[in-house]
Design a protein around this motif. Structure first.
Motif, PDB file in Angstrom:
ATOM      1  N   LEU A 144      -2.773  -0.887   4.806  1.00 28.76           N
ATOM      2  CA  LEU A 144      -1.856  -1.977   5.145  1.00 28.76           C
ATOM      3  C   LEU A 144      -0.696  -1.562   5.521  1.00 28.76           C
ATOM      4  O   LEU A 144      -0.043  -1.853   6.414  1.00 28.76           O
ATOM      5  CB  LEU A 144      -2.251  -2.996   4.053  1.00 28.76           C
ATOM      6  CG  LEU A 144      -3.370  -3.849   3.755  1.00 28.76           C
ATOM      7  CD1 LEU A 144      -3.467  -4.798   2.901  1.00 28.76           C
ATOM      8  CD2 LEU A 144      -3.677  -4.474   5.299  1.00 28.76           C
ATOM      9  N   LYS A 145      -0.087  -0.562   4.656  1.00 33.16           N
ATOM     10  CA  LYS A 145       1.355  -0.228   4.959  1.00 33.16           C
ATOM     11  C   LYS A 145       1.750   0.555   6.161  1.00 33.16           C
ATOM     12  O   LYS A 145       2.448   0.169   7.041  1.00 33.16           O
ATOM     13  CB  LYS A 145       1.877   0.601   3.811  1.00 33.16           C
ATOM     14  CG  LYS A 145       3.304   1.120   3.872  1.00 33.16           C
ATOM     15  CD  LYS A 145       3.902   1.740   2.639  1.00 33.16           C
ATOM     16  CE  LYS A 145       5.452   2.192   3.111  1.00 33.16           C
ATOM     17  NZ  LYS A 145       6.078   2.670   1.662  1.00 33.16           N
ATOM     18  N   TYR A 146       0.914   1.495   6.580  1.00 35.50           N
ATOM     19  CA  TYR A 146       0.984   2.271   7.677  1.00 35.50           C
ATOM     20  C   TYR A 146       0.007   1.942   8.730  1.00 35.50           C
ATOM     21  O   TYR A 146       0.202   2.456   9.907  1.00 35.50           O
ATOM     22  CB  TYR A 146       0.511   3.765   7.201  1.00 35.50           C
ATOM     23  CG  TYR A 146       1.650   4.430   6.297  1.00 35.50           C
ATOM     24  CD1 TYR A 146       2.972   4.712   6.749  1.00 35.50           C
ATOM     25  CD2 TYR A 146       1.414   4.396   4.876  1.00 35.50           C
ATOM     26  CE1 TYR A 146       3.865   4.842   5.890  1.00 35.50           C
ATOM     27  CE2 TYR A 146       2.216   4.940   4.047  1.00 35.50           C
ATOM     28  CZ  TYR A 146       3.541   5.068   4.382  1.00 35.50           C
ATOM     29  OH  TYR A 146       4.472   5.793   3.435  1.00 35.50           O
ATOM     30  N   ASP A 147      -1.049   1.136   8.747  1.00 33.21           N
ATOM     31  CA  ASP A 147      -1.704   0.783   9.835  1.00 33.21           C
ATOM     32  C   ASP A 147      -2.145   1.946  10.723  1.00 33.21           C
ATOM     33  O   ASP A 147      -2.002   1.943  11.864  1.00 33.21           O
ATOM     34  CB  ASP A 147      -1.134  -0.234  10.765  1.00 33.21           C
ATOM     35  CG  ASP A 147      -2.114  -1.061  11.613  1.00 33.21           C
ATOM     36  OD1 ASP A 147      -3.289  -1.107  11.138  1.00 33.21           O
ATOM     37  OD2 ASP A 147      -1.609  -1.624  12.679  1.00 33.21           O
ATOM     38  N   ASN A 148      -2.876   2.936   9.991  1.00 31.46           N
ATOM     39  CA  ASN A 148      -3.043   4.121  10.926  1.00 31.46           C
ATOM     40  C   ASN A 148      -4.310   4.858  10.038  1.00 31.46           C
ATOM     41  O   ASN A 148      -4.775   4.222   8.905  1.00 31.46           O
ATOM     42  CB  ASN A 148      -2.069   5.063  10.807  1.00 31.46           C
ATOM     43  CG  ASN A 148      -1.919   5.866  12.051  1.00 31.46           C
ATOM     44  OD1 ASN A 148      -3.142   6.255  12.287  1.00 31.46           O
ATOM     45  ND2 ASN A 148      -0.637   6.136  12.512  1.00 31.46           N
TER      46      ASN A 148
END
Length: 143
Positions: free
Chosen positions: A132-136
């Motif tokens: 969720l933080k990096y969406d990667n």
């Protein structure tokens, strides 16, 4: 505590990093401890207002399980003509962690221009907070 990393440079100029972290306080001792940090499932549409499911479908889907795709995977049972689900996370006698998954938890993705039904067995392990933080694409292993 240890932190290790290796960086690879793959085709098409993509950088790929392998990172290893160890949580202070020792190793997880039970499956519920592992499940707090690592998942390998298609999350419900309501988790994180749908952002988690979208991130998993965008970044964490790998491979293709079952005909006409791959059937040489450890969880494919040709005698039962289908994939096995794991109702709980467990560690086998060789020390490998098998994360909880369900072949009944389904979604549809575009693959080579076609709609393809998928299930949890297509999902690479991930950490919810990092995804969720990096969406990667952040692949996570439990050892």
């Amino acid at each position: 505590m240890y932190i290790m990393h290796v960086t690879e440079f793959q085709k098409r100029g993509q950088t790929y990093a392998h990172n290893c972290f160890r949580e202070e306080g020792g190793d997880p001792v039970q499956n519920v401890d592992i499940d707090q940090f690592v998942r390998a499932d298609l999350p419900a549409s309501i988790e994180a207002e749908g952002r988690l499911r979208k991130a998993v479908l965008d970044h964490i889907i790998h491979g293709s399980c079952g005909p006409p795709f791959r059937t040489d995977l450890p969880y494919w049972d040709p005698e039962k003509k289908g994939v096995l689900s794991f109702s709980i996370t467990y560690c086998d006698d060789r020390g490998f962690v098998h994360l909880k998954r369900s072949s009944k938890n389904e979604a549809t993705i575009k693959y080579q221009g076609k709609d393809v039904p998928i299930n949890d067995l297509w999902v690479v392990s991930y950490n919810t907070a990092l995804l969720l933080k990096y969406d990667n694409h952040i692949y996570l292993c439990a050892y």
